[in-house]
Each structure stands twice: as structure tokens, then as C-alpha cells.
Enzyme design. Sequence first.
Site, PDB file in Angstrom:
ATOM      1  N   ASN A 182       0.802  -1.223   0.000  1.00  0.00           N
ATOM      2  CA  ASN A 182       0.000   0.000   0.000  1.00  0.00           C
ATOM      3  C   ASN A 182       0.833   1.270   0.000  1.00  0.00           C
ATOM      4  OD1 ASN A 182      -2.613   1.526   0.518  1.00  0.00           O
ATOM      5  ND2 ASN A 182      -1.493   2.038   2.383  1.00  0.00           N
ATOM      6  N   ASP A 323       0.199  -6.388   4.865  1.00  0.00           N
ATOM      7  CA  ASP A 323      -0.185  -5.234   5.664  1.00  0.00           C
ATOM      8  C   ASP A 323      -1.163  -4.348   4.891  1.00  0.00           C
ATOM      9  OD1 ASP A 323       0.390  -3.421   8.033  1.00  0.00           O
ATOM     10  OD2 ASP A 323       0.987  -2.105   6.390  1.00  0.00           O
ATOM     11  N   GLU A 357      -4.274  -8.221   5.933  1.00  0.00           N
ATOM     12  CA  GLU A 357      -4.781  -7.479   7.083  1.00  0.00           C
ATOM     13  C   GLU A 357      -5.944  -6.607   6.640  1.00  0.00           C
ATOM     14  OE1 GLU A 357      -3.361  -4.098  10.326  1.00  0.00           O
ATOM     15  OE2 GLU A 357      -2.714  -4.027   8.238  1.00  0.00           O
TER      16      GLU A 357
END
Length: 628
Positions: A182, A323, A357
Site C-alpha cells: 500500500n 499489511d 490485514e
Amino acid sequence: MLDSPARAPQARNHLGRTFPAAPALSMLALLALPVAGAGQDAAGTAGFRARPPEDEVVYFLLPDRFENGDPSNDRGGLRGDRLATGFDPTDKGFYHGGDLKGLISRLDYIQGLGATAVWVGPVFRNKPVQGAKGRESAGYHGYWITDFTRVDPHLGTNDDFRALTDAVHARGMKLYLDIVVNHTADVIAYRECPMSSCPYRSHAEFPYQRRGGLGGEPINSGFLGDDAPHQIAGNFARLTRPDYAYTPYVPPGDEHLKIPDWLNDPIYYHNRGNSPFSGESSTFGDFFGLDDLMTENPRVLEGFIDIYGAWIDEYGIDGFRIDTAKHVNPEFWQAFVPAMLARANVRGIPNFHIFGEVHSQSPDAGPLAVHTRVDRLPAVLDFGFAAAVRATVAGSQGTEVLTRLFEGDALYEGGAAAARRLPTFISNHDDGRFAYFVRTARPGISDEEVLRRVLLAHAMLFTLRGVPAVYYGDEQGFSGRGGDQDARQDMFASRVTSYSNERLLGTGGTTAHSSFNREHPLYRAIAALAALRRREGGLRRGAQRVRADAAAPGVFAVSRLDPEGARELLIAFNTSTTPVSAQVSVEAASGRFASLVGACEPAASAPGSYHVSVPPLDYIVCASGTGP
């Protein structure tokens, strides 16, 4: 030792041993009995690749906080004070000195707990320090990446990582690597707000084809946007200017800070300011100021397939935890995941596990399951499970919360079978440790009751559907005072005052001393739970059926049905502080039962009905036989 109400005259522990009822053994005493071979892989070291994800017991750790095996790398090869090196072992927000060599030296401890897979926080080179003046902290956690190809020098070298994977695999264990797609570290700046954070600027108010807003000069002629139909190289070739919302730039001296070098070009980032985490900003905004990658761009997709594919090729790791997965567009995952699985198959890793996640505070499956159906992620961390256990065991909600959670298993892509591959947890490095949630929800209760509730939560973690992920330090009674930095204590002797002053469970010690005690009651209890789970196939792969719940604290019962035989495991929990007695449904063919944990009735009351008695804050595991 804790005491429980008297049990039946004779019961069996998880190894099948019998013991007298006087004096009565509590749940904690029962599970603290010697555990034979708790860390051994039943399939042998050669067969670890063949284990499906649901067979694992995962141990999650941050390398900087685990063990310091090489003090020479504490400052990461940098000179100067802590703002230059990031190293300050007295501050919970800076590097403390843990590294990969230290982790290798403690693998026997991890395996002795019963873990079969080690999940390590990101190991990549990070920006050592960032943050506004007076509020700086370090990248000890690994999520502020500047170089995606090398190990952070505070943690060691790429050769050390190879040694880690080799050592883990030699033990028949797996290694899961925490990765980030990200965002990168905060390097790109915006000229419009050099001294403060920039608020998010939307597509509608700041379209790609105008500079700085609707009234700005025309730019990026012919660019058709970032939606799925236009995520092709030809369209993104027309996106040549990144100053549609803000004017981004790379500060002097940082022009080639990120590796691979393409990551240094602002054109590959959204540049729309900080996300308030609502609407489109959840995907297109900067994550707390970190540089948010434009993952819709095919060049970014191609780049990350190359980056993370190389880590599979080079080191033969066994899976990725992703993540901030929910902040990336679905099309990225729809291409990235198959590419990683293909690379793993070529490398001879047929059970490569990928789990994302998707942070949620809700004890419901819906917010998580959508990312398995739309994003096509194979699995997600089960935040719903964590929330439900916190509500019922740390808090005071009825066990019907757990029933609602598991009813949602049908929502996952692949249904209930896929839900058995979700990593479950009760503590983590962001939200905090389970003991902290207990103490917050129930101020003033005794340490004995806190310990009972923590153990009961771990029993749920290991016996209910899903892949248990133990957060490092929970097995040593770490509690903490909150989330984030307050839940990232050192396992080696800590110099952080707030860590050393916290009240640990099950010990009179503190984190000022090394915390690798294999005789700690929680370590022994978790090792026993892992041994039970390893021996009973129904706990790993068995279908789960809810048998009883309550609108208030009390009974929660499930059956786990062994897929390789007619064996039924009935597990009954009591989340209340008074004994519970109830009739619960079982399979009609389950006539006789033996005790695996606690006191179990020898036979069903009638076909399809079985009586359970569970002491306060305790649980039992009863295994059906083949008799009538």
C-alpha cells in the site's frame, strides 16, 4: 496454582493420562502438566511443505523486540544520535537491538511452544526515523520501507535472512513474511503544506486532468481515469503529471532513496493527502502520511510482482501476511495473488499461504469476507474472531456473539472450509494484548481472574476453527497498557521503564530481565494446547458446529468433526464466574465420550444429547468413541 471447583472422581488430560480428583486441578494446572514433544512436527522435517495452512500454529513477532544476537548492528551502520541511527533502547518508539541472528538463536524456544510457522514483521530496509520535530519515532517495526530488496541493517543482512529460512525449514517449520504494498516510507513532500499534514483531496474536486483543482490548467490529456476498465499501460502512459491535487516533490538528497529506483518517481503515487479512512480516501489517501502507491497503475503491479516474487525465488519462504490490504484496489490483488502462488509452485511450495490485514473492530464476518470475494485474497486475518473473544471473555457480552461470528463463515469465498484457513488471534501489535483488554474491561479484578480469562481466550484460539496465531510475549504474561508501542515489549532484557513497570501475569518477574521462561504457566499451557491441536485432526480440519450459546456470559459449546473418521470433539466453554450445567446437542451416533481436557460424562444422556458441567472461566474437551 489456581483452584477450580471439584471435578469428577477421575479425568484425563490431553495426553490421556489419568490423575486423581483430590486435590482438584484447575484448567491452568491441567494444561501445565508436562507436554511431551510439544515442539515436534508430527509429519517430520521433510514433510513440512505438504502441510496445508490449517495445520499450522503461527507465532508472530517483531524481530527488533525479540532477541539481540549481534550488538554490532544495533545502530544499523549509521553514525550520530538516535535521530540519525534510530537506536534508543530506552524509548518504546525506537530500535532496541533485536535482529535475525537473535531470532535464529531462539527458534528452539518458539518450537517448544508448539509453533509450526514463524510470522516475522517486515524485515526490509526502513527509513530510520521520521515524524514531526519533537514527535519522531523509528522504523523498528518495519512498515516504513525504503528498500524492498534488502534486509534492514538494524536487523542484519540478506545472508542472515537466508540463514533464518534455512534454520526454520530444518526444523520442519514454515516462515511467513510480513509485506507491504500500500505505501512506502514518508519521503514525498507537498509544496502546499510543508509544515503540516495535507487533508485529502478527492477525485471529483481535484480530477486528474486539471492542475490543483477544477479551475486549474489542463494536464494529463487523454487520461481516462484509474477505474478497472482503464488500468492498462496505454492509458497510464497519458498520466505524466502528478500535480492534480497537490504539488508533490522529492526533497533534495532523497532522489534515489527508494529501491527499486522506479519507486522514487511521484507519478507512481496518489498524492492526494492524508486519508480520513472513509469513502474513496481509504484506497487513495496517504496512510498516516506515508507515501500511498498508485497500485492501479500496471507499472506498480508489475514492480511488486517482481519484488516479492524474488523473495520467494531466493529464499523459499512459505507465505505472506499483507499489511493494510484493504487500502489497496481489488484489481491489484486479483493479479498479484495468482502471480505469487504461481512463483511459489515453481519453487516447490504448494501450500503457500497468503493472508491480508483487513482491520476491523466488528465481531462480524461481513467486513472481512468481502475481501476474499471481491479482492480474491485467499485468507484474511480474522479480526472478527478477536473482537468476539474480547467481547465475551474479556468483556461481559453473551456467547451468542460467537455464534453470530461463525454463522458468517458462509460469506467467505469457499465458505466454511475457507474460514478454517483464516489466521485467528486475540492479541496483536496494533490493538494490544488480551490481558490489557481484560484489565480495561474489568478494572480491579484479581490477577488470578485475569490469568483465567487469558487462558480461556487461548483455549478458544486453539480449539475453535481457524489457524491460531500467538503474539510473542503473551506466553510470558505480557500485558501492556494499550496498543501500538505499548504492546511491543522486548523479550530480551528491556531498558524501557514503562515496559519494566507493567504487571506481568503468572510471574513476579519483569521485562527488565530476559523473558524466555519455558516454565511460565502460560508457556506451558499454550504448549499443551498446541499439542492437543496437533494430535486431534478435528481441531485442525474438522467442520465446526455450534451446539449451545447464551444471551449472557455462560456456556458456549461447539463440535469439531474429524474429517478422517467418526470422531466428534465436543468443546464447552464457560465465560461466567459461576459453574454452568447444560444439555447440548451432539451427533446421534456419538454414544460414549472420553475426556481430553477437564471432566466429561462417559456417555450421552440420550442419542443426540450430552450433559456438560463446566467450572467458572474454564472449558472441557470431550472426544466421542465408537461404542453405543
